[in-house]
Design a protein around this motif. Structure first.
Motif, PDB file in Angstrom:
ATOM      1  N   ALA A  57       0.861  -1.184   0.000  1.00  0.00           N
ATOM      2  CA  ALA A  57       0.000   0.000   0.000  1.00  0.00           C
ATOM      3  C   ALA A  57       0.896   1.232   0.000  1.00  0.00           C
ATOM      4  O   ALA A  57       1.694   1.422   0.919  1.00  0.00           O
ATOM      5  CB  ALA A  57      -0.907   0.005   1.229  1.00  0.00           C
ATOM      6  N   LEU A 111       3.159   0.230   7.982  1.00  0.00           N
ATOM      7  CA  LEU A 111       1.887  -0.145   7.371  1.00  0.00           C
ATOM      8  C   LEU A 111       2.038  -1.397   6.512  1.00  0.00           C
ATOM      9  O   LEU A 111       1.235  -2.337   6.596  1.00  0.00           O
ATOM     10  CB  LEU A 111       1.367   1.017   6.518  1.00  0.00           C
ATOM     11  CG  LEU A 111       0.008   0.846   5.846  1.00  0.00           C
ATOM     12  CD1 LEU A 111      -1.097   0.906   6.879  1.00  0.00           C
ATOM     13  CD2 LEU A 111      -0.210   1.927   4.807  1.00  0.00           C
ATOM     14  N   ASN A 112       3.101  -1.453   5.725  1.00  0.00           N
ATOM     15  CA  ASN A 112       3.306  -2.607   4.850  1.00  0.00           C
ATOM     16  C   ASN A 112       3.823  -3.820   5.602  1.00  0.00           C
ATOM     17  O   ASN A 112       3.553  -4.961   5.206  1.00  0.00           O
ATOM     18  CB  ASN A 112       4.271  -2.234   3.716  1.00  0.00           C
ATOM     19  CG  ASN A 112       3.603  -1.375   2.669  1.00  0.00           C
ATOM     20  OD1 ASN A 112       2.475  -1.637   2.261  1.00  0.00           O
ATOM     21  ND2 ASN A 112       4.277  -0.327   2.236  1.00  0.00           N
ATOM     22  N   ARG A 115       0.815  -5.337   6.925  1.00  0.00           N
ATOM     23  CA  ARG A 115       0.112  -5.980   5.803  1.00  0.00           C
ATOM     24  C   ARG A 115       0.726  -7.343   5.479  1.00  0.00           C
ATOM     25  O   ARG A 115       0.003  -8.324   5.239  1.00  0.00           O
ATOM     26  CB  ARG A 115       0.188  -5.044   4.603  1.00  0.00           C
ATOM     27  CG  ARG A 115      -0.626  -5.448   3.397  1.00  0.00           C
ATOM     28  CD  ARG A 115      -0.593  -4.300   2.393  1.00  0.00           C
ATOM     29  NE  ARG A 115      -1.091  -4.682   1.079  1.00  0.00           N
ATOM     30  CZ  ARG A 115      -2.371  -4.746   0.747  1.00  0.00           C
ATOM     31  NH1 ARG A 115      -3.291  -4.448   1.633  1.00  0.00           N
ATOM     32  NH2 ARG A 115      -2.737  -5.106  -0.466  1.00  0.00           N
ATOM     33  N   GLU A 118      -0.087  -9.891   8.352  1.00  0.00           N
ATOM     34  CA  GLU A 118      -1.469 -10.354   8.279  1.00  0.00           C
ATOM     35  C   GLU A 118      -1.641 -11.379   7.163  1.00  0.00           C
ATOM     36  O   GLU A 118      -2.342 -12.380   7.308  1.00  0.00           O
ATOM     37  CB  GLU A 118      -2.400  -9.162   8.051  1.00  0.00           C
ATOM     38  CG  GLU A 118      -3.877  -9.523   8.084  1.00  0.00           C
ATOM     39  CD  GLU A 118      -4.770  -8.336   7.781  1.00  0.00           C
ATOM     40  OE1 GLU A 118      -5.998  -8.538   7.687  1.00  0.00           O
ATOM     41  OE2 GLU A 118      -4.245  -7.208   7.629  1.00  0.00           O
ATOM     42  N   LEU A 152      -6.294  -9.018   0.485  1.00  0.00           N
ATOM     43  CA  LEU A 152      -6.320  -8.069   1.597  1.00  0.00           C
ATOM     44  C   LEU A 152      -6.720  -6.689   1.074  1.00  0.00           C
ATOM     45  O   LEU A 152      -6.176  -6.213   0.079  1.00  0.00           O
ATOM     46  CB  LEU A 152      -4.949  -7.981   2.259  1.00  0.00           C
ATOM     47  CG  LEU A 152      -4.468  -9.194   3.060  1.00  0.00           C
ATOM     48  CD1 LEU A 152      -3.074  -8.933   3.576  1.00  0.00           C
ATOM     49  CD2 LEU A 152      -5.399  -9.494   4.204  1.00  0.00           C
ATOM     50  N   LEU A 154      -7.033  -2.630   0.937  1.00  0.00           N
ATOM     51  CA  LEU A 154      -6.110  -1.545   1.242  1.00  0.00           C
ATOM     52  C   LEU A 154      -6.561  -0.804   2.490  1.00  0.00           C
ATOM     53  O   LEU A 154      -7.775  -0.648   2.721  1.00  0.00           O
ATOM     54  CB  LEU A 154      -6.040  -0.569   0.064  1.00  0.00           C
ATOM     55  CG  LEU A 154      -5.342  -1.098  -1.189  1.00  0.00           C
ATOM     56  CD1 LEU A 154      -5.538  -0.130  -2.340  1.00  0.00           C
ATOM     57  CD2 LEU A 154      -3.861  -1.321  -0.937  1.00  0.00           C
ATOM     58  N   PRO A 155      -5.643  -0.335   3.325  1.00  0.00           N
ATOM     59  CA  PRO A 155      -6.037   0.360   4.562  1.00  0.00           C
ATOM     60  C   PRO A 155      -6.671   1.711   4.272  1.00  0.00           C
ATOM     61  O   PRO A 155      -6.497   2.291   3.203  1.00  0.00           O
ATOM     62  CB  PRO A 155      -4.711   0.521   5.313  1.00  0.00           C
ATOM     63  CG  PRO A 155      -3.662   0.458   4.258  1.00  0.00           C
ATOM     64  CD  PRO A 155      -4.179  -0.450   3.186  1.00  0.00           C
ATOM     65  N   ASP A 156      -7.400   2.201   5.255  1.00  0.00           N
ATOM     66  CA  ASP A 156      -8.047   3.505   5.132  1.00  0.00           C
ATOM     67  C   ASP A 156      -6.979   4.601   5.204  1.00  0.00           C
ATOM     68  O   ASP A 156      -6.164   4.613   6.133  1.00  0.00           O
ATOM     69  CB  ASP A 156      -9.061   3.678   6.274  1.00  0.00           C
ATOM     70  CG  ASP A 156      -9.977   4.872   6.056  1.00  0.00           C
ATOM     71  OD1 ASP A 156      -9.778   5.584   5.054  1.00  0.00           O
ATOM     72  OD2 ASP A 156     -10.885   5.091   6.869  1.00  0.00           O
ATOM     73  N   VAL A 159      -7.006   8.683   9.339  1.00  0.00           N
ATOM     74  CA  VAL A 159      -7.103   8.239  10.727  1.00  0.00           C
ATOM     75  C   VAL A 159      -8.282   8.985  11.357  1.00  0.00           C
ATOM     76  O   VAL A 159      -8.221  10.193  11.569  1.00  0.00           O
ATOM     77  CB  VAL A 159      -5.796   8.530  11.497  1.00  0.00           C
ATOM     78  CG1 VAL A 159      -5.935   8.067  12.938  1.00  0.00           C
ATOM     79  CG2 VAL A 159      -4.627   7.853  10.806  1.00  0.00           C
TER      80      VAL A 159
END
Length: 208
Positions: A57, A111-112, A115, A118, A152, A154-156, A159
Motif C-alpha cells: 500500500a 503499514l506494509n 500488511r 497479516e 487483503l 487496502l487500509p483507510d 485516521v
C-alpha cells in the motif's frame, strides 16, 4: 454555407462510402462472456491460490494524489526483513518484491510490515507431497480448512478521531499567525546566526 472573398471554393465530400469505414462492436456481449469463462477456467487451474499477487500500500505521487492509498509495485527488502519473510520465499508465496523501492517514512514501512504479517498469518501453504511436508507447510486439519481467495483490502488513508470538545488552547490558537511567524523565522534564521556569531566574536576579542 456561405462563401466570401477570394478564397478557394469548398469541396465537401459528403458522398463517400462511409459504411466501409465504420467500426462496429456487435461482438461486445460475446467478448464479455468469453472473458468471464476465461477467468473462471483460470481460477479453477489456480486451485486454492489467491487470484492476485500481494502488493504494498503506497501513497500517490504529488500533493494532489498523496492523500489516496493505492497498490504499489512490490515490497521493499526492508519491509520483508522486518516481517520475517525471505526474498526468495516471498516469490513463492505470491508476494511481489521490488528491490528498487525505498522506504521514505516509518509510517509507510510499518503499514506494509503489518500488511505482510497479516497475509502470512492467513496463508495456508499446501505441501507438494502430502507424505513429505516441508517446513512451514500445512498438515492435518489445516489441509481441510476452508480457504478464500479474497485479497487483503487496502487500509483507510484517513485516521478517524472520535468527536470531542474543542479545548480553550485550540480555540485561542491563531493558525495564520503561527504560519507567518514560522515562515519569518525560517527566512531570517541565517541572518540571526551570523549576527550572534559576530557578537560572540566581539565579546571574545574584548576579553583578550
Amino acid at each position: 454555407m456561405g462563401f466570401a472573398h477570394n478564397n478557394v471554393l469548398h469541396k465537401n465530400h459528403f458522398r463517400k462510402d462511409w459504411q466501409r469505414r465504420v467500426r462496429t462492436w456487435f461482438d461486445q456481449p460475446g467478448r464479455k462472456q468469453r472473458r468471464r469463462t476465461a477467468r473462471r477456467s483460470k481460477a479453477s487451474l489456480l486451485g486454492a491460490r489467491p487470484l492476485k499477487l500481494l502488493r504494498p500500500a503506497v501513497r500517490g505521487q504529488t500533493i494532489r494524489y498523496s492523500s489516496k492509498i493505492r497498490e504499489g509495485r512490490g515490497f521493499t527488502l526492508t519491509e520483508l526483513k522486518a516481517a520475517g519473510v525471505g526474498r526468495k520465499k516471498a516469490l513463492g508465496l505470491g508476494i511481489v518484491v521490488d528491490h528498487r523501492r525505498r522506504n521514505l517514512s516509518e509510517e509507510g514501512r510499518d503499514l506494509n510490515v503489518a500488511r505482510l504479517k497479516e497475509y502470512v498469518e492467513r496463508l495456508l501453504v499446501f505441501p507438494r507431497k502430502a507424505s513429505k511436508p516441508k517446513k512451514g507447510d500445512c498438515t492435518g486439519d489445516d489441509l481441510k480448512a476452508e480457504t478464500t481467495r479474497t485479497q487483503l483490502v487496502l487500509p483507510d488513508p484517513y485516521v478517524h478521531e472520535k468527536p470531542r470538545k474543542i479545548t480553550d488552547e485550540e480555540r485561542n490558537f491563531k493558525a495564520y499567525r503561527a504560519l507567518r511567524d514560522g515562515r519569518a523565522q525560517a527566512r531570517h534564521e541565517g541572518k540571526r546566526k551570523a549576527r550572534q556569531a559576530k557578537k560572540d566574536e566581539e565579546e571574545a576579542n574584548k576579553k583578550k
